[in-house]
Design an enzyme around this catalytic site. Structure first.
Site, PDB file in Angstrom:
ATOM      1  N   CYS A 319       0.883  -1.185   0.000  1.00  0.00           N
ATOM      2  CA  CYS A 319       0.000   0.000   0.000  1.00  0.00           C
ATOM      3  C   CYS A 319       0.909   1.220   0.000  1.00  0.00           C
ATOM      4  O   CYS A 319       1.223   1.788   1.066  1.00  0.00           O
ATOM      5  CB  CYS A 319      -0.936  -0.008   1.197  1.00  0.00           C
ATOM      6  SG  CYS A 319      -1.938  -1.509   1.343  1.00  0.00           S
ATOM      7  N   PRO A 322       1.166   7.820  -0.622  1.00  0.00           N
ATOM      8  CA  PRO A 322       1.654   8.692  -1.706  1.00  0.00           C
ATOM      9  C   PRO A 322       3.143   8.593  -2.002  1.00  0.00           C
ATOM     10  O   PRO A 322       3.666   9.383  -2.776  1.00  0.00           O
ATOM     11  CB  PRO A 322       1.312  10.083  -1.181  1.00  0.00           C
ATOM     12  CG  PRO A 322       1.451   9.972   0.296  1.00  0.00           C
ATOM     13  CD  PRO A 322       0.996   8.586   0.650  1.00  0.00           C
ATOM     14  N   GLY A 323       3.861   7.670  -1.363  1.00  0.00           N
ATOM     15  CA  GLY A 323       5.238   7.428  -1.765  1.00  0.00           C
ATOM     16  C   GLY A 323       6.287   7.795  -0.746  1.00  0.00           C
ATOM     17  O   GLY A 323       7.486   7.671  -1.038  1.00  0.00           O
ATOM     18  N   CYS A 446      -1.893   3.168  11.148  1.00  0.00           N
ATOM     19  CA  CYS A 446      -1.944   4.469  11.823  1.00  0.00           C
ATOM     20  C   CYS A 446      -3.141   4.516  12.774  1.00  0.00           C
ATOM     21  O   CYS A 446      -3.808   5.547  12.905  1.00  0.00           O
ATOM     22  CB  CYS A 446      -2.000   5.608  10.821  1.00  0.00           C
ATOM     23  SG  CYS A 446      -3.383   5.521   9.670  1.00  0.00           S
TER      24      CYS A 446
END
Length: 586
Positions: A319, A322-323, A446
């Protein structure tokens, strides 16, 4: 007033009339022959002037004419003219009375004004006293709450606007009572009463739903739960990660300081920097545009540090968008080996590609697949990072909607945990246990809920040949070995939890697995599931067979004799089958 003649004006008119009447006589009267000097007395009066004038006037020969003029003057004021004189006098008297009345009314008006001023003063004084009494009552109520009066502490907030300062004071007082319950409690109230009131006040003060507030309070003691709620109200520090593919942390610090950025290095990271103040936008500096650093939360450093990828390895970020973590993995691999960056959301892969290009990552292949498909499509990975989708209970400071909109029922947590369990099994099946350098999986979320963390890890330990190993992180709180009535594996203490109120970073959970064997064990649960599935299939077949027989019977009754020609056709086909076989063999 206009139209009103005063008494002084009337008197002046009378004097003028007398003088006009005396003028003819005075003009004809001769002047005296001898004029003696006038001797003034010490008091300033002329003693001889009046006597001389009288003597000269009455000694004149024309005294008769003077008397006639005097008689005319007297006639002007005779009784014959008394009527109109009385009317004028009466009018003058009435005017005088009106003037007196007006003066009296003016006096009365002034007295009324004085009285109205007094009334205003009294009213203002009364309002001031009432306001002062209300303030005193409010202060008394507040001091009673602070002083620990249980009746006021447990009182409901009531309808209408809520005073949050009073609610906050009640929260602090209840937490104080619960910390020393035996000595500070009210004998008439139980711990449940205090806890229920505390939950209601926290929901009112911080804006949480009742379900989420209860779930978080079950995980911590009242003091620690309150610290967590308060920490979620303050934003986390801004942190950046140095891209070691293009820069060193010391050089980046120097260049940012020269641009007016106040920062310091993060102690437990070799590439992290914490920003305190900046005169320019941190996301628009030339260094940022050149790819020397990336804005990234400090909590997302931990999973990559635990994964510890090596050069020339085959790694999967299941997953990736955004990198931030993907680029950190590539930097640790020094742009060698193969890194698969996958995300199920195709729109998010756009930001993923943009960040990877800006940071100069060259060993990445971006894919758009479901995580459950990797064991079939590609496998044999040395290391896998699974930052699973979650409810986000650790990032409430960044996403306030979690308080009252996301994960508001137990079904939401069950649904999310089910997806996480499927992903973690797929990730384990995609790892090569025989890898000379790897065979590791890092699972992270998270969120701080037990259902999404320890329960998922326990499920993976039971379903696959894996074990928990140390994460290599020098800080963090150990995972739960037991939670309420649920007992977890003793090695669960090797996992790490991060809290906003303890570590001043987003809430996070990190667990590291080592795959022992590629074989998939068959557990009792699996056997039971297979038996249940077989039983369900048999039952479905029986139901379908019964439905078919019923349908055939109904169709036969409707056709009434049409079944015989169908049987003849079937018999003819059976007779032809040997001929067809011989024909095919020939």
């Amino acid at each position: 007033m206009p139209g009103v003649v005063s008494r002084g004006a009337v008197a002046k008119k009378k004097v003028v009339a007398v003088k006009s009447a005396l003028k003819p006589a005075l003009k004809k009267a001769p002047s005296p022959k001898k004029v003696e000097p006038v001797i003034e007395k010490e008091d300033g009066t002329d003693s001889d002037s009046d006597s001389e004038a009288e003597r000269s006037f009455f000694d004149d020969d024309d005294s008769d004419k003077v008397e006639k003029n005097l008689d005319k003057f007297k006639k002007a004021f005779s009784d014959e003219n008394q009527g109109w004189l009385k009317e004028k006098k009466r009018k003058l008297d009435e005017d005088d009375e009106e003037d007196d009345d007006e003066e009296d009314s003016d006096m009365e008006g002034s007295s009324d004004e004085e009285e109205s001023d007094d009334e205003l003063v009294e009213k203002s004084e009364r309002l001031r006293r009432e306001r002062q009494e209300e303030e005193e009552e409010a202060e008394d109520e507040l001091t009673m709450n602070i002083g620990g009066d249980d009746d006021d502490i447990m009182a409901p907030t009531g309808l209408g606007p809520v005073d949050l300062s009073v609610v906050n004071l009640r929260i602090q007082e209840i937490i104080k009572i619960l910390s020393d319950f035996n000595n500070l409690r009210d004998p008439e109230r139980s711990r449940q009463d205090y806890t229920r009131q505390l939950r209601e006040d926290i929901c009112t003060y911080f804006g949480y739903s009742e379900f989420l507030c209860a779930k978080l309070m079950d995980m911590f003691k009242p003091e620690e739960a309150m610290a967590l709620f308060e920490a979620n109200e303050t934003p986390r520090p801004v942190t950046i990660r140095t891209n070691t593919l293009k820069a060193r942390r010391s050089d980046l610090m120097q260049s940012l300081v020269n641009r007016g950025v106040n920062l310091q290095p993060i102690k437990w990271s070799k590439v992290g920097l914490q920003i305190f103040e900046s005169q320019i936008p941190v996301g628009a500096t030339p260094e940022y545009l050149a790819g020397h650093y990336i804005l990234q939360s400090a909590s997302s450093f931990a999973p990559v540090m635990a994964l510890a990828p090596q050069e020339q390895e085959k790694v999967l970020d299941m997953c990736a968008a955004p990198g931030g973590k993907t680029s950190y993995i590539a930097a640790l691999m020094k742009n060698t080996g193969t890194l698969i960056a996958n995300d199920i959301n195709k729109d998010r892969t756009k930001s993923l590609n943009a960040n990877l290009h800006r940071l100069g990552v060259r060993n990445v292949i971006v894919t758009n697949l479901r995580g459950q498909e990797f064991p079939k499509t590609m496998g044999g990975f040395d290391r896998i990072l699974l930052d699973a989708p979650c409810t986000g209970l650790g990032v409430i400071a960044r996403d306030v909607s979690v308080k009252s909109q996301k994960a508001q029922t137990e079904e939401d947590f069950v649904r999310c945990a089910y997806e996480q369990k499927q992903l973690i099994l797929a990730a384990i099946d995609s790892i090569n246990a025989a890898s000379p350098t790897g065979g590791y999986l890092v699972y992270s979320t998270c969120s701080i809920s037990v259902e999404e963390n320890e329960s998922v890890v326990q499920y993976a330990l039971r379903k696959r040949n894996v074990k928990l190993v140390p994460t290599g992180l020098e800080f963090g709180t150990p995972g739960f070995k037991n939670y309420r009535r649920e007992q977890f594996h003793p090695s669960m203490e090797l996992t790490r939890r991060f809290y906003p109120h303890t570590h001043n970073m987003d809430g996070f959970y990190v667990a590291k697995f080592k795959k022992i064997s590629n074989d998939i064990p068959v557990t009792k649960d699996d056997k039971e599931e297979k038996e249940e599935k077989k039983g369900e299939k048999k039952g479905e077949k029986k139901e379908k067979g019964g439905q078919k027989t019923k349908q055939n019977g109904q169709n036969g009754q409707k056709k009434s004799g049409k079944g015989k020609p169908q049987q003849k056709k079937k018999n003819e086909q059976k007779k032809r089958q040997p001929f067809l076989k011989k024909h095919k063999s020939g």
